[in-house]
Design a protein around this motif. Sequence first.
Motif, PDB file in Angstrom:
ATOM      1  N   UNK A 163      56.754 -43.446  21.657  1.00 60.90           N
ATOM      2  CA  UNK A 163      56.371 -43.175  20.262  1.00 60.90           C
ATOM      3  C   UNK A 163      57.049 -44.145  19.312  1.00 60.90           C
ATOM      4  N   UNK A 164      58.336 -44.411  19.556  1.00 59.55           N
ATOM      5  CA  UNK A 164      59.067 -45.356  18.702  1.00 59.55           C
ATOM      6  C   UNK A 164      58.430 -46.739  18.790  1.00 59.55           C
ATOM      7  N   UNK A 165      58.048 -47.119  19.990  1.00 66.39           N
ATOM      8  CA  UNK A 165      57.398 -48.423  20.186  1.00 66.39           C
ATOM      9  C   UNK A 165      56.059 -48.471  19.448  1.00 66.39           C
ATOM     10  N   UNK A 166      55.323 -47.365  19.469  1.00 60.41           N
ATOM     11  CA  UNK A 166      54.033 -47.307  18.769  1.00 60.41           C
ATOM     12  C   UNK A 166      54.245 -47.415  17.258  1.00 60.41           C
ATOM     13  N   UNK A 167      55.272 -46.732  16.759  1.00 59.50           N
ATOM     14  CA  UNK A 167      55.556 -46.768  15.317  1.00 59.50           C
ATOM     15  C   UNK A 167      55.938 -48.174  14.872  1.00 59.50           C
TER      16      UNK A 167
END
Lengths: 187, 187
Positions: free
Chosen positions: B52-56
């Motif tokens: 999720x952090x990578x997507x953000x």
Amino acid sequence: MRTEVVTATLAEVTEKGYDGLTVDAVAARSGVHKATLYRRWGGVDGLVAEALTASADQPWPLPDTGDLAGDLRLITREVFAVFTDPDLGPTPTALIAAAQRSDTGATALRAFFTARHRQAATVAERAIERGELPAGTDGAEVVRAATAPLYYRLFVSGEPLDARTAERAADAAALAARAGLFAPEAD
Amino acid sequence: MRTEVVTATLAEVTEKGYDGLTVDAVAARSGVHKATLYRRWGGVDGLVAEALTASADQPWPLPDTGDLAGDLRLITREVFAVFTDPDLGPTPTALIAAAQRSDTGATALRAFFTARHRQAATVAERAIERGELPAGTDGAEVVRAATAPLYYRLFVSGEPLDARTAERAADAAALAARAGLFAPEAD
């Protein structure tokens, strides 16, 4: 029997969540034989679905303030009040989360919300009769617009929900409805 | 290494869901040693949070049509297009569902949406500069209002989502924003 089973299912899912929900525990808590639960509801997913169906069947008094925004504010205030209350909130929160875990639960969840939207659409229908909204306005869609920002925070983004957000969501939905956005003419 | 781990986590969670997600499978798929994954991410919940952090962090081009409703329509159309696409939809859908299953995931999910709202708030800030919206309008709140009806259907009520709903949600949010509902003066 159905009432005992639903009550036991709600208590179990609230205390233990979907992962801790078992037919054994619902049988012990409800006093209904395990074999009967399996025969009639098939397993935990059927029990979760039954609890949702029972919730959808419960009478739910609708506001009638004589004004669409006023009615929608009372509806979103109720959603806000229930889900953020430390005593009232955990059961519907756990039930919705549990329902999302199976196809059986998801089907019941969709039917639950569709029934609630249809019921609450009465506030929009009254607004149409009063001439406050264009004829043909999709009342269920007005209700969805008012409540979606609350459920979005509670079950998707996880961002905090406050009374002001609930009020604003109601006002925004009323404004859009009055502008005819939920009427066929807007197409 | 992070890219390989995130790619493997996304592939695994899409194929197998949260219940089938294992550190072993992510290790095998990414070529990163299992002990390294545990040391750096702690387990599957940390891997979901990292995805999720990578997507953000990924750049996300924002529309700039010169009109708030036009920009919001493109944003909701994108959400609609991604989540209802049979190829693109399953990964973010599985990732959001997986994140809801742990505190670590839920924290990352909230941070993800908060970051997205803040980024997309640019369309409201440009509208303020153009004089289209009152000064002080909460841009993130405008974005939430536009997208909530979509996420509500996708992840809560389970009701079908169509292009018309996405468009109407954008128009309703723009209308409410122009009326000052998301500005401090509305308090």
